[in-house]
Design a protein around this motif. Structure first.
Motif, PDB file in Angstrom:
ATOM      1  N   THR A   1      -1.603  12.975   2.036  1.00  0.00           N
ATOM      2  CA  THR A   1      -2.814  12.947   1.218  1.00  0.00           C
ATOM      3  C   THR A   1      -3.495  14.305   1.210  1.00  0.00           C
ATOM      4  O   THR A   1      -3.963  14.778   0.165  1.00  0.00           O
ATOM      5  CB  THR A   1      -3.784  11.878   1.770  1.00  0.00           C
ATOM      6  N   ILE A   2      -3.570  14.948   2.367  1.00  0.00           N
ATOM      7  CA  ILE A   2      -4.183  16.276   2.467  1.00  0.00           C
ATOM      8  C   ILE A   2      -3.438  17.263   1.576  1.00  0.00           C
ATOM      9  O   ILE A   2      -4.042  18.007   0.794  1.00  0.00           O
ATOM     10  CB  ILE A   2      -4.180  16.741   3.935  1.00  0.00           C
TER      11      ILE A   2
ATOM     12  N   HIS B   1       4.986  17.534   0.295  1.00  0.00           N
ATOM     13  CA  HIS B   1       4.978  16.135   0.729  1.00  0.00           C
ATOM     14  C   HIS B   1       5.103  16.086   2.242  1.00  0.00           C
ATOM     15  O   HIS B   1       5.460  17.075   2.902  1.00  0.00           O
ATOM     16  CB  HIS B   1       6.107  15.344   0.065  1.00  0.00           C
ATOM     17  N   SER B   2       4.826  14.907   2.794  1.00  0.00           N
ATOM     18  CA  SER B   2       4.943  14.685   4.233  1.00  0.00           C
ATOM     19  C   SER B   2       5.198  13.199   4.463  1.00  0.00           C
ATOM     20  O   SER B   2       4.689  12.359   3.709  1.00  0.00           O
ATOM     21  CB  SER B   2       3.652  15.101   4.952  1.00  0.00           C
ATOM     22  N   PRO B   3       5.949  12.844   5.518  1.00  0.00           N
ATOM     23  CA  PRO B   3       6.145  11.424   5.826  1.00  0.00           C
ATOM     24  C   PRO B   3       4.886  10.780   6.391  1.00  0.00           C
ATOM     25  O   PRO B   3       4.750   9.547   6.359  1.00  0.00           O
ATOM     26  CB  PRO B   3       7.274  11.435   6.856  1.00  0.00           C
ATOM     27  N   ASP B   4       3.962  11.600   6.927  1.00  0.00           N
ATOM     28  CA  ASP B   4       2.725  11.045   7.473  1.00  0.00           C
ATOM     29  C   ASP B   4       1.722  10.817   6.349  1.00  0.00           C
ATOM     30  O   ASP B   4       1.463  11.727   5.555  1.00  0.00           O
ATOM     31  CB  ASP B   4       2.129  12.005   8.504  1.00  0.00           C
TER      32      ASP B   4
ATOM     33  N   MET C   1       0.847  -1.193   0.000  1.00  0.00           N
ATOM     34  CA  MET C   1       0.000   0.000   0.000  1.00  0.00           C
ATOM     35  C   MET C   1       0.885   1.246   0.000  1.00  0.00           C
ATOM     36  O   MET C   1       1.786   1.383   0.831  1.00  0.00           O
ATOM     37  CB  MET C   1      -0.901   0.001   1.238  1.00  0.00           C
ATOM     38  N   THR C   2       0.645   2.159  -0.929  1.00  0.00           N
ATOM     39  CA  THR C   2       1.440   3.382  -0.981  1.00  0.00           C
ATOM     40  C   THR C   2       1.034   4.332   0.133  1.00  0.00           C
ATOM     41  O   THR C   2      -0.017   4.185   0.767  1.00  0.00           O
ATOM     42  CB  THR C   2       1.248   4.089  -2.332  1.00  0.00           C
ATOM     43  N   ARG C   3       1.886   5.335   0.362  1.00  0.00           N
ATOM     44  CA  ARG C   3       1.594   6.308   1.411  1.00  0.00           C
ATOM     45  C   ARG C   3       0.285   7.032   1.134  1.00  0.00           C
ATOM     46  O   ARG C   3      -0.530   7.217   2.045  1.00  0.00           O
ATOM     47  CB  ARG C   3       2.750   7.303   1.512  1.00  0.00           C
ATOM     48  N   LEU C   4       0.064   7.457  -0.114  1.00  0.00           N
ATOM     49  CA  LEU C   4      -1.165   8.171  -0.436  1.00  0.00           C
ATOM     50  C   LEU C   4      -2.387   7.264  -0.308  1.00  0.00           C
ATOM     51  O   LEU C   4      -3.444   7.697   0.155  1.00  0.00           O
ATOM     52  CB  LEU C   4      -1.097   8.769  -1.843  1.00  0.00           C
ATOM     53  N   THR C   5      -2.258   6.018  -0.720  1.00  0.00           N
ATOM     54  CA  THR C   5      -3.381   5.084  -0.588  1.00  0.00           C
ATOM     55  C   THR C   5      -3.752   4.887   0.876  1.00  0.00           C
ATOM     56  O   THR C   5      -4.927   4.888   1.244  1.00  0.00           O
ATOM     57  CB  THR C   5      -3.035   3.737  -1.236  1.00  0.00           C
TER      58      THR C   5
END
Length: 303
Positions: free
Chosen positions: A94-95, A86-89, A1-5
């Protein structure tokens, strides 16, 4: 699962758990728009929870410090991520991706965080104009502005009705949640209106004075819904169904308040899930509710 997903999944779950009206309205949108509604809601909910529900823990927000310190840290986290792109969280990533892709004006978020900070230092508001312009500008009207790029309006004239809908939703929350807000030491009903009617929320009793004051607030609220409704035809079909459904769902809370004889102290008045589903299903199968089902419009002087 990607970070954005992963972030999209968590934003959707947060909206479903805490913002059911937004969730079921958004389900009428294509997936690409639906995901962006969830991200806007998630940002606002996470900030609001720091202020109103500091014991609620979410990995996407700072955990240490006072609510004021945590809110300031979350604000810095958001604007830093927005600047970098971008963000590591996963939730914040996503936001930020959604906001940058939609081209939402960052100034909206400045006003939003300023309003959230006010909740930590203000507990009453003298008049309706002071509440509307001093607080709801950043906590309500600006939410309409944030959502507008996601809804892809057909004309810039949708701006005013979108702001009115933000005001309408929040005023409904204020009226429904008077008892809960008292527990937090806050009163969002204008002091001028309370004094004019001789109504006192701290009594937590329904009196003739309380009923008269609440009737006035509901008239004001329905006028805002009527103003917001003028923007529906300025939206493409899917967005129109989404916003119109949310408008009907939320305005039904006012009916529940009236049916309870304006008792907003004994428990939170809700529109049942089955009723929300019926409203959403009607929007899909036969279109938005007709004139007979529109929020009733009263007259009130709004300055």
């Amino acid at each position: 699962m990607t970070r954005l997903t992963e972030g999209q999944r968590r934003c959707a779950a947060l909206t479903r758990q805490q913002g059911t009206t937004y969730y079921w309205g958004a389900m009428l949108l294509p997936p690409r728009q639906r995901r962006d509604v969830f991200t806007v809601y998630a940002l606002c909910r996470l900030a609001d929870d720091i202020v109103d529900e500091p014991d609620r823990v979410d990995l996407a927000v700072p955990q240490e410090g006072t609510p004021a310190e945590r809110l300031a840290a979350f604000r810095a986290m958001f604007f830093g991520a927005l600047a970098r792109g971008h963000s590591p969280d996963p939730v914040m990533a996503t936001i930020v991706e959604s906001i940058r892709r939609r081209g939402t004006d960052p100034e909206c978020f400045e006003r939003f965080f300023e309003a959230m900070a006010l909740d930590l230092v203000r507990d009453t508001w003298a008049t309706w104009p002071e509440l509307r312009d001093g607080y709801m500008e950043g906590s309500a009207a600006v939410i309409g502005e944030m959502m507008l790029p996601v809804l892809e309006p057909l004309t810039p004239q949708a701006f005013g009705p979108a702001r009115a809908l933000g005001h309408a939703f929040q005023l409904t929350n204020f009226l429904r949640d008077i008892g809960e807000d008292l527990d937090r030491g806050r009163v969002y009903v204008p002091q001028e209106d309370l004094a004019r009617h001789g109504a006192d929320p701290h009594l937590r009793r329904v009196t003739p004075e309380w009923q008269a004051m609440m009737r006035e607030q509901i008239v004001r609220n329905r006028a805002l819904y009527a103003e917001a409704r003028t923007g529906l035809d300025m939206l493409p079909p899917a967005s129109r169904r989404c916003v119109g459904t949310a408008l009907v769902m939320y305005s039904r809370i006012l009916d529940k308040i009236e049916a309870a004889d304006y008792d907003v102290f004994s428990g939170r008045l809700r529109v049942p899930r089955r009723e929300k589903l019926a409203i959403a299903a009607r929007a899909v199968t036969v279109g938005l509710p007709g004139r007979a089902n529109r929020p009733r419009i009263g007259t009130v002087q709004r300055s």
